[in-house]
Write a protein that holds these residues in place. Structure first.
Motif, PDB file in Angstrom:
ATOM      1  N   THR A 431       6.516 -10.014 -33.589  1.00 62.67           N
ATOM      2  CA  THR A 431       7.713  -9.735 -32.794  1.00 62.67           C
ATOM      3  C   THR A 431       7.434 -10.116 -31.351  1.00 62.67           C
ATOM      4  O   THR A 431       6.503  -9.586 -30.734  1.00 62.67           O
ATOM      5  N   ALA A 432       8.221 -11.045 -30.780  1.00 59.30           N
ATOM      6  CA  ALA A 432       8.006 -11.490 -29.396  1.00 59.30           C
ATOM      7  C   ALA A 432       8.350 -10.360 -28.427  1.00 59.30           C
ATOM      8  O   ALA A 432       9.338  -9.641 -28.612  1.00 59.30           O
ATOM      9  N   LYS A 433       7.531 -10.209 -27.396  1.00 56.29           N
ATOM     10  CA  LYS A 433       7.761  -9.194 -26.355  1.00 56.29           C
ATOM     11  C   LYS A 433       7.370  -9.775 -25.001  1.00 56.29           C
ATOM     12  O   LYS A 433       6.498 -10.655 -24.898  1.00 56.29           O
ATOM     13  N   THR A 434       8.020  -9.280 -23.963  1.00 52.10           N
ATOM     14  CA  THR A 434       7.670  -9.702 -22.598  1.00 52.10           C
ATOM     15  C   THR A 434       6.415  -8.957 -22.163  1.00 52.10           C
ATOM     16  O   THR A 434       5.964  -7.995 -22.819  1.00 52.10           O
ATOM     17  N   ALA A 435       5.842  -9.404 -21.033  1.00 53.02           N
ATOM     18  CA  ALA A 435       4.591  -8.829 -20.545  1.00 53.02           C
ATOM     19  C   ALA A 435       4.732  -7.329 -20.315  1.00 53.02           C
ATOM     20  O   ALA A 435       5.719  -6.878 -19.720  1.00 53.02           O
ATOM     21  N   GLY A 436       3.744  -6.561 -20.811  1.00 54.34           N
ATOM     22  CA  GLY A 436       3.722  -5.119 -20.596  1.00 54.34           C
ATOM     23  C   GLY A 436       4.506  -4.329 -21.621  1.00 54.34           C
ATOM     24  O   GLY A 436       4.525  -3.094 -21.546  1.00 54.34           O
ATOM     25  N   ASN A 437       5.170  -5.000 -22.573  1.00 56.09           N
ATOM     26  CA  ASN A 437       5.993  -4.282 -23.546  1.00 56.09           C
ATOM     27  C   ASN A 437       5.459  -4.387 -24.976  1.00 56.09           C
ATOM     28  O   ASN A 437       6.109  -3.954 -25.928  1.00 56.09           O
ATOM     29  N   ALA A 438       4.287  -4.987 -25.163  1.00 53.53           N
ATOM     30  CA  ALA A 438       3.737  -5.145 -26.511  1.00 53.53           C
ATOM     31  C   ALA A 438       3.244  -3.807 -27.043  1.00 53.53           C
ATOM     32  O   ALA A 438       2.766  -2.948 -26.289  1.00 53.53           O
ATOM     33  N   THR A 439       3.385  -3.615 -28.393  1.00 50.94           N
ATOM     34  CA  THR A 439       2.873  -2.419 -29.073  1.00 50.94           C
ATOM     35  C   THR A 439       2.113  -2.864 -30.311  1.00 50.94           C
ATOM     36  O   THR A 439       2.167  -4.030 -30.715  1.00 50.94           O
ATOM     37  N   GLU A 440       1.412  -1.910 -30.920  1.00 52.65           N
ATOM     38  CA  GLU A 440       0.648  -2.226 -32.133  1.00 52.65           C
ATOM     39  C   GLU A 440       1.567  -2.738 -33.249  1.00 52.65           C
ATOM     40  O   GLU A 440       1.199  -3.614 -34.018  1.00 52.65           O
ATOM     41  N   ALA A 441       2.806  -2.198 -33.312  1.00 52.50           N
ATOM     42  CA  ALA A 441       3.735  -2.574 -34.388  1.00 52.50           C
ATOM     43  C   ALA A 441       4.197  -4.021 -34.271  1.00 52.50           C
ATOM     44  O   ALA A 441       4.750  -4.571 -35.230  1.00 52.50           O
ATOM     45  N   ASP A 442       3.972  -4.651 -33.091  1.00 53.80           N
ATOM     46  CA  ASP A 442       4.407  -6.040 -32.915  1.00 53.80           C
ATOM     47  C   ASP A 442       3.424  -7.023 -33.527  1.00 53.80           C
ATOM     48  O   ASP A 442       3.654  -8.238 -33.481  1.00 53.80           O
ATOM     49  N   PHE A 443       2.294  -6.536 -34.087  1.00 54.57           N
ATOM     50  CA  PHE A 443       1.249  -7.412 -34.612  1.00 54.57           C
ATOM     51  C   PHE A 443       0.992  -7.115 -36.097  1.00 54.57           C
ATOM     52  O   PHE A 443       1.235  -6.016 -36.584  1.00 54.57           O
ATOM     53  N   ILE A 444       0.526  -8.131 -36.775  1.00 55.37           N
ATOM     54  CA  ILE A 444      -0.017  -7.988 -38.125  1.00 55.37           C
ATOM     55  C   ILE A 444      -1.535  -8.034 -38.005  1.00 55.37           C
ATOM     56  O   ILE A 444      -2.091  -8.977 -37.424  1.00 55.37           O
ATOM     57  N   VAL A 445      -2.231  -7.027 -38.540  1.00 57.46           N
ATOM     58  CA  VAL A 445      -3.687  -6.947 -38.443  1.00 57.46           C
ATOM     59  C   VAL A 445      -4.297  -7.564 -39.692  1.00 57.46           C
ATOM     60  O   VAL A 445      -3.927  -7.207 -40.819  1.00 57.46           O
ATOM     61  N   VAL A 446      -5.213  -8.501 -39.512  1.00 60.89           N
ATOM     62  CA  VAL A 446      -5.894  -9.165 -40.620  1.00 60.89           C
ATOM     63  C   VAL A 446      -7.369  -8.792 -40.544  1.00 60.89           C
ATOM     64  O   VAL A 446      -8.064  -9.201 -39.608  1.00 60.89           O
ATOM     65  N   GLN A 447      -7.837  -7.996 -41.521  1.00 59.28           N
ATOM     66  CA  GLN A 447      -9.231  -7.583 -41.533  1.00 59.28           C
ATOM     67  C   GLN A 447     -10.088  -8.721 -42.092  1.00 59.28           C
ATOM     68  O   GLN A 447      -9.724  -9.400 -43.041  1.00 59.28           O
ATOM     69  N   SER A 448     -11.261  -8.876 -41.527  1.00 56.90           N
ATOM     70  CA  SER A 448     -12.172  -9.935 -41.992  1.00 56.90           C
ATOM     71  C   SER A 448     -13.014  -9.465 -43.178  1.00 56.90           C
ATOM     72  O   SER A 448     -13.731 -10.246 -43.787  1.00 56.90           O
ATOM     73  N   ASP A 449     -12.904  -8.121 -43.521  1.00 58.38           N
ATOM     74  CA  ASP A 449     -13.668  -7.537 -44.638  1.00 58.38           C
ATOM     75  C   ASP A 449     -15.178  -7.690 -44.444  1.00 58.38           C
ATOM     76  O   ASP A 449     -15.925  -7.846 -45.404  1.00 58.38           O
ATOM     77  N   THR A 450     -15.603  -7.686 -43.224  1.00 57.29           N
ATOM     78  CA  THR A 450     -17.046  -7.764 -42.959  1.00 57.29           C
ATOM     79  C   THR A 450     -17.603  -6.406 -42.532  1.00 57.29           C
ATOM     80  O   THR A 450     -18.754  -6.309 -42.163  1.00 57.29           O
ATOM     81  N   ASP A 451     -16.808  -5.314 -42.602  1.00 58.43           N
ATOM     82  CA  ASP A 451     -17.270  -3.982 -42.207  1.00 58.43           C
ATOM     83  C   ASP A 451     -18.143  -3.406 -43.313  1.00 58.43           C
ATOM     84  O   ASP A 451     -18.040  -3.779 -44.488  1.00 58.43           O
ATOM     85  N   LEU A 452     -18.957  -2.453 -42.928  1.00 57.71           N
ATOM     86  CA  LEU A 452     -19.751  -1.749 -43.916  1.00 57.71           C
ATOM     87  C   LEU A 452     -18.860  -0.740 -44.630  1.00 57.71           C
ATOM     88  O   LEU A 452     -18.012  -0.092 -44.030  1.00 57.71           O
ATOM     89  N   ALA A 453     -19.038  -0.643 -45.934  1.00 58.31           N
ATOM     90  CA  ALA A 453     -18.201   0.241 -46.744  1.00 58.31           C
ATOM     91  C   ALA A 453     -18.573   1.686 -46.528  1.00 58.31           C
ATOM     92  O   ALA A 453     -19.720   2.019 -46.206  1.00 58.31           O
ATOM     93  N   THR A 454     -17.579   2.567 -46.670  1.00 59.57           N
ATOM     94  CA  THR A 454     -17.801   4.017 -46.673  1.00 59.57           C
ATOM     95  C   THR A 454     -17.230   4.555 -47.979  1.00 59.57           C
ATOM     96  O   THR A 454     -16.689   3.803 -48.803  1.00 59.57           O
ATOM     97  N   ASN A 455     -17.274   5.876 -48.136  1.00 61.74           N
ATOM     98  CA  ASN A 455     -16.727   6.471 -49.355  1.00 61.74           C
ATOM     99  C   ASN A 455     -15.224   6.267 -49.472  1.00 61.74           C
ATOM    100  O   ASN A 455     -14.664   6.336 -50.567  1.00 61.74           O
TER     101      ASN A 455
END
Length: 619
Positions: A431-455
């Motif tokens: 979602t396009a936003k002007t400077a200072g108005n971006a939020t987490e919901a405006d992005f799609i997060v792509v995990q690289s799956d390189t984290d260490l696993a937990t339970n």
């Protein structure tokens, strides 16, 4: 003692062999319709024809007429054949062919004897002439209808039943007559006819009265017809009249013509007419004023004004030229024209523009190819962009759809602990936003799956086969775990529940012990545990229940019973049923099963607890 049936007996079309009807010395006082007995006193098979509890009536089966004799009647012949025990009759009318007379009688549909002459419509009919319905007369078999000639203008004759009606001759010879002389009588008939002679033509006196349009045409004179004399009329020219050498014409050209000579009028109307000369055939015709107005010009155009997209040449002339200001090039404030190949061109909107502007090929190509645009790396903890980029992604950087950033320093995305990012993870603007108005919901997060696993979190891990009795083998990405312990150091059972208590394995040396009790014994052979009942034969479960809660409808009393009340979880199909009376006699009735429900039906009205069901569980 006889077996008692308390419901109907369905033999399914099987024979009842070697059976006998109940023998009684006298008819019983009670009975139901159709009940059979054999009266040993009278030696008769009887059936109950009137039901009752004290006054039932029994009638002998086959009793009635034993001998039948039919004698011939006045009009009927019985035609009896066969035997006295099995007579055969073929009755027939004893009438013979003949001719009926008027006084003879016949049998009507209403079972009445009537004379043949009285048959309606058979010997009478109606006569009606031009005299009308009031003179209508009924003609019977004894009447005579007489046709007369009336006023003698017609001849009426007959030959047997054929009547001829003809016009009489008048003595006139048939043919064609010239200058005919005829005589007609009072009835319109021609009585005489003859041809006449040609008339004699003599001189005649003709009187002409002169008028304003005739010259020297007044007075009386004698016309000699034998000399074929001619009358000459001298006509002078007048208003709108032109006299020529051989004709008189209407003058509509020049001075004193028919138009100028017409009298003056008032206001002209659209439906008024005028005359005109047709240019095609040079004839004079008339035309309505309304049609003439439709042919006339409606006025002159004095000028035209150019608009934003219109160019006018010779705007005040009689034939101006109007052109639309179109252009092949992407020129502002001009209509879009197409080039020689049919293509049109407009200005390309800036990238990311989401207004209603027309998108060009360049805009679409840029939007498609640039939809996912790599921007650079950033610190997920602070939001700072990596060099050469500047700014903080979280607070002062404008974003467009497709902007692609990769995490270089781990941290919580927009400070949200639920979205931890590690190096290699990436975010894409949706979602396009002007400077200072971006939020987490405006992005799609792509995990690289390189984290260490937990339970609770998938990721990278390895298997440590250090548990007691556990070994592992990893090959081509697949891990195989093997239990090498037979129970000395592991819990083989954890918990066993029963209705008398619960056994729990709380250490590795606990052993589950199974012991026989009551009529149960156990035996172990190798890895096999056998549990055996000591009852021989096995005892069946049983119950005795009174049939209550019956419902009577249509002469049938119905009881139902749920077998699970006697045998937990049992199906009615696994329960054997015997019905007995309160006195202990076994009776037979209709028993059906559905699910866990037994249904028992009796004929007639049956009281509660009059019968019992002996139940045996065989499942």
């Amino acid at each position: 003692m006889a077996i008692q049936f308390v419901n109907n007996l369905q033999l399914n079309q099987n024979y009842l062999q070697s059976a006998a009807i109940e023998n009684l010395g006298a008819d019983p006082g009670s009975g139901v319709l159709g009940q059979l007995i054999f009266n040993t006193g009278s030696g008769e098979l009887k059936v109950c024809t009137t039901a009752g509890s004290t006054n039932a009536v029994y009638s002998a089966v086959g009793g009635g007429v034993e001998t039948l004799t039919i004698n011939a009647g006045t009009y009927i012949a019985p035609n009896s054949t066969g035997t006295a025990a099995d007579p055969v009759f073929a009755p027939d009318l004893s009438a013979t062919d003949g001719t009926a007379a008027a006084a003879e009688r016949y049998l009507t549909k209403s079972n009445k004897w009537a004379t043949v002459a009285s048959i309606p419509g058979t010997y009478e009919w109606f006569l009606q002439t031009d005299s009308g319905g009031g003179a209508k007369v009924t003609v019977t078999s004894s009447d005579t209808v007489i046709l007369t000639s009336g006023n003698s203008t017609i001849d009426v004759t007959n030959s047997g039943l054929s009547t001829s009606i003809n016009l009489p001759t008048t003595g006139v010879t048939a043919g064609s007559y010239t200058r005919a002389s005829i005589t007609v009588d009072a009835y319109g008939r021609i009585t005489t006819a003859s041809s006449g002679t040609a008339p004699v033509i003599s001189d005649a006196t003709i009187t002409l009265t002169g008028g304003s349009g005739l010259v020297n045409a007044g007075g009386a004179f004698t016309l000699n017809q034998a000399a074929d004399e001619e009358i000459t009329f001298n006509i002078g020219a007048g208003a709108g009249i032109q006299v020529n050498a051989n004709d008189v014409a209407i003058d509509y050209s020049g001075a004193n013509n028919i138009i100028d000579g017409a009298s003056g009028g008032t206001t002209i109307q659209t439906n008024d007419k005028i005359i005109y000369e047709d240019a095609t055939d040079a004839t004079v015709k008339e035309i309505a004023i309304s049609d003439l107005l439709a042919l006339a010009p409606q006025g002159d155009l004095t000028g035209l004004t150019e608009g934003t997209y219109i160019d006018i040449t010779d705007a005040t002339g009689p034939v101006p030229t109007i052109n639309a200001l179109g252009t092949v090039a992407k020129t502002a404030s001009r209509l879009v024209a197409r080039d020689g190949s049919g293509f049109g061109y407009v200005q390309t909107p800036p990238s990311g523009d989401s207004t209603d502007k027309i998108a060009t090929t360049s805009f679409v190509q840029t939007a498609v190819t640039g939809l996912l645009e790599f921007k650079g790396g950033f610190n997920a903890n602070t939001g700072d962009l990596d060099s050469p980029l500047t700014g903080d992604l979280y607070v002062d950087v404008p974003i467009l759809v497709g902007d692609y950033y990769v995490v270089t320093v781990a941290g919580n995305f927009f400070g949200n602990t639920a979205t931890p990012l590690t190096p290699g993870d990436s975010v894409i603007c949706q979602t396009a936003k002007t400077a200072g108005n971006a939020t987490e919901a405006d992005f799609i997060v792509v995990q690289s799956d390189t984290d260490l696993a937990t339970n609770s979190t998938p990721g990278l891990m390895f298997i440590n086969p250090t548990g007691s009795g556990i070994t592992s083998n990893i090959s081509t990405g697949q891990a195989v775990l093997t239990n090498t312990d037979k129970g000395s150091s592991q819990n083989i059972f954890k918990r066993v529940d029963s209705d008398s208590g619960t056994a729990i394995a709380d250490n590795n040396d606990d052993t589950l012990s199974i012991q026989g009790a009551g009529r149960i014994s156990t035996a172990v052979s190798g890895d096999v545990l056998t549990i055996t009942s000591t009852d021989n034969p096995l005892m069946a479960l049983g119950d005795k229940v009174a049939l209550t809660g019956g419902a009577t409808s249509g002469g049938i009393t119905t009881f139902t019973y749920n077998v699970t009340s006697s045998f937990t979880g049992a199906s009615a199909l696994d329960v054997k049923v015997e019905i007995m009376s309160a006195g202990g006699a076994t009776v037979f009735t209709d028993v059906t099963r559905s699910g866990s429900i037994l249904t028992v039906k009796f004929t007639g009205t049956v009281a509660n607890s009059a019968y019992f069901a002996l139940l045996t569980y065989v499942g």
